[in-house]
Design a protein around this motif. Structure first.
Motif, PDB file in Angstrom:
ATOM      1  N   GLY A  17      -2.356  -4.737 -12.266  1.00 38.65           N
ATOM      2  CA  GLY A  17      -2.902  -3.246 -12.661  1.00 38.65           C
ATOM      3  C   GLY A  17      -2.633  -2.183 -11.539  1.00 38.65           C
ATOM      4  O   GLY A  17      -2.218  -1.123 -11.686  1.00 38.65           O
ATOM      5  N   ILE A  18      -2.529  -2.804 -10.167  1.00 43.09           N
ATOM      6  CA  ILE A  18      -2.448  -2.114  -9.130  1.00 43.09           C
ATOM      7  C   ILE A  18      -0.973  -1.496  -8.668  1.00 43.09           C
ATOM      8  O   ILE A  18      -0.527  -0.416  -8.874  1.00 43.09           O
ATOM      9  CB  ILE A  18      -2.726  -2.547  -7.815  1.00 43.09           C
ATOM     10  CG1 ILE A  18      -4.397  -2.830  -7.628  1.00 43.09           C
ATOM     11  CG2 ILE A  18      -2.252  -1.984  -6.567  1.00 43.09           C
ATOM     12  CD1 ILE A  18      -4.953  -3.777  -6.551  1.00 43.09           C
ATOM     13  N   ILE A  19      -0.020  -2.625  -9.133  1.00 45.91           N
ATOM     14  CA  ILE A  19       1.248  -2.241  -9.050  1.00 45.91           C
ATOM     15  C   ILE A  19       1.920  -1.603 -10.052  1.00 45.91           C
ATOM     16  O   ILE A  19       2.933  -0.856  -9.997  1.00 45.91           O
ATOM     17  CB  ILE A  19       2.212  -3.746  -9.044  1.00 45.91           C
ATOM     18  CG1 ILE A  19       1.640  -4.546  -7.662  1.00 45.91           C
ATOM     19  CG2 ILE A  19       3.642  -3.561  -9.002  1.00 45.91           C
ATOM     20  CD1 ILE A  19       2.110  -5.967  -7.798  1.00 45.91           C
ATOM     21  N   ALA A  20       1.182  -1.303 -11.502  1.00 47.76           N
ATOM     22  CA  ALA A  20       1.554  -0.716 -12.438  1.00 47.76           C
ATOM     23  C   ALA A  20       1.368   0.702 -12.421  1.00 47.76           C
ATOM     24  O   ALA A  20       2.104   1.571 -12.881  1.00 47.76           O
ATOM     25  CB  ALA A  20       0.704  -1.180 -13.738  1.00 47.76           C
ATOM     26  N   ARG A  21       0.522   1.038 -11.324  1.00 52.63           N
ATOM     27  CA  ARG A  21       0.339   2.386 -10.862  1.00 52.63           C
ATOM     28  C   ARG A  21       1.410   3.103 -10.118  1.00 52.63           C
ATOM     29  O   ARG A  21       1.714   4.395 -10.124  1.00 52.63           O
ATOM     30  CB  ARG A  21      -0.979   2.638  -9.884  1.00 52.63           C
ATOM     31  CG  ARG A  21      -2.285   1.952 -10.809  1.00 52.63           C
ATOM     32  CD  ARG A  21      -3.319   2.055  -9.837  1.00 52.63           C
ATOM     33  NE  ARG A  21      -4.566   1.770 -10.357  1.00 52.63           N
ATOM     34  CZ  ARG A  21      -5.708   1.468  -9.865  1.00 52.63           C
ATOM     35  NH1 ARG A  21      -5.890   2.008  -8.636  1.00 52.63           N
ATOM     36  NH2 ARG A  21      -6.665   0.926 -10.437  1.00 52.63           N
ATOM     37  N   GLY A  22       2.206   2.221  -9.643  1.00 52.74           N
ATOM     38  CA  GLY A  22       3.339   2.730  -8.831  1.00 52.74           C
ATOM     39  C   GLY A  22       3.901   1.658  -7.781  1.00 52.74           C
ATOM     40  O   GLY A  22       3.153   0.874  -7.375  1.00 52.74           O
ATOM     41  N   GLU A  23       5.219   1.860  -7.240  1.00 54.61           N
ATOM     42  CA  GLU A  23       5.613   1.097  -6.392  1.00 54.61           C
ATOM     43  C   GLU A  23       4.770   0.920  -5.141  1.00 54.61           C
ATOM     44  O   GLU A  23       4.302   1.903  -4.605  1.00 54.61           O
ATOM     45  CB  GLU A  23       6.993   1.338  -5.926  1.00 54.61           C
ATOM     46  CG  GLU A  23       7.614   0.432  -5.003  1.00 54.61           C
ATOM     47  CD  GLU A  23       9.071   0.685  -4.660  1.00 54.61           C
ATOM     48  OE1 GLU A  23       9.961   0.072  -4.789  1.00 54.61           O
ATOM     49  OE2 GLU A  23       9.254   1.564  -3.944  1.00 54.61           O
ATOM     50  N   THR A  24       4.321  -0.318  -4.649  1.00 50.38           N
ATOM     51  CA  THR A  24       3.642  -0.502  -3.289  1.00 50.38           C
ATOM     52  C   THR A  24       3.910  -1.565  -2.710  1.00 50.38           C
ATOM     53  O   THR A  24       4.778  -2.401  -3.071  1.00 50.38           O
ATOM     54  CB  THR A  24       2.123  -0.678  -4.021  1.00 50.38           C
ATOM     55  OG1 THR A  24       1.122  -0.427  -2.837  1.00 50.38           O
ATOM     56  CG2 THR A  24       1.817  -1.670  -5.009  1.00 50.38           C
ATOM     57  N   TYR A  25       3.170  -2.158  -1.543  1.00 54.80           N
ATOM     58  CA  TYR A  25       3.506  -2.940  -0.651  1.00 54.80           C
ATOM     59  C   TYR A  25       2.126  -3.676  -0.518  1.00 54.80           C
ATOM     60  O   TYR A  25       1.004  -3.337  -0.942  1.00 54.80           O
ATOM     61  CB  TYR A  25       4.094  -2.471   0.465  1.00 54.80           C
ATOM     62  CG  TYR A  25       3.472  -1.587   1.251  1.00 54.80           C
ATOM     63  CD1 TYR A  25       2.464  -1.813   2.340  1.00 54.80           C
ATOM     64  CD2 TYR A  25       3.289  -0.139   1.052  1.00 54.80           C
ATOM     65  CE1 TYR A  25       1.829  -0.914   2.914  1.00 54.80           C
ATOM     66  CE2 TYR A  25       2.617   0.824   1.611  1.00 54.80           C
ATOM     67  CZ  TYR A  25       1.912   0.348   2.595  1.00 54.80           C
ATOM     68  OH  TYR A  25       1.225   1.451   3.403  1.00 54.80           O
ATOM     69  N   GLY A  26       2.285  -5.002   0.052  1.00 58.47           N
ATOM     70  CA  GLY A  26       1.145  -6.080   0.301  1.00 58.47           C
ATOM     71  C   GLY A  26       0.084  -5.447   0.857  1.00 58.47           C
ATOM     72  O   GLY A  26      -1.293  -5.583   0.303  1.00 58.47           O
TER      73      GLY A  26
END
Length: 113
Positions: A17-26
């Motif tokens: 769900g977090i990654i679905a919001r947009g590209e991100t890192y650990g």
């Protein structure tokens, strides 16, 4: 009851769900989890989840230099990951509704999920 077993069942869906919001890192994912109240989640828990999601094809990983210096892994959701995230939310809602029916205090109408 041990929190880790309960958490294990929802953590992958929350990370998706977090990654679905947009590209991100650990580190950013970890920060968002902690802001949401998952205080016991650390790198030792998060990175195996990210590895599993990557291996299963739910997320894609690319390496790039961060604005602050060292190379960082950036994660984005794949088409399959979006489908699995949608399915996760449906299953989560169903489980939550079932638990709500069994665990809610009828006298107070407390909503658990």
């Amino acid at each position: 009851m041990d929190n880790s077993q309960l958490l294990k069942g929802v953590l992958e869906g929350c990370v998706l769900g977090i990654i679905a919001r947009g590209e991100t890192y650990g580190y950013e994912i970890l920060d968002m989890l902690q802001q949401a109240g998952f205080d016991d989640i650390g790198e030792g828990t998060l990175y195996p989840v990210l590895s599993r999601l990557d291996k299963n094809g739910d997320i894609a990983c690319r390496k790039a230099r961060s604005p602050l210096g060292p190379v960082r892994k950036y994660y984005s959701i794949t088409k399959q990951g979006k489908e699995n995230y949608t399915e996760f939310k449906e299953r989560y809602r169903a489980v939550c509704a079932s638990a709500q029916r069994l665990l809610a205090d009828d006298d107070q109408g407390e909503i658990l999920c």
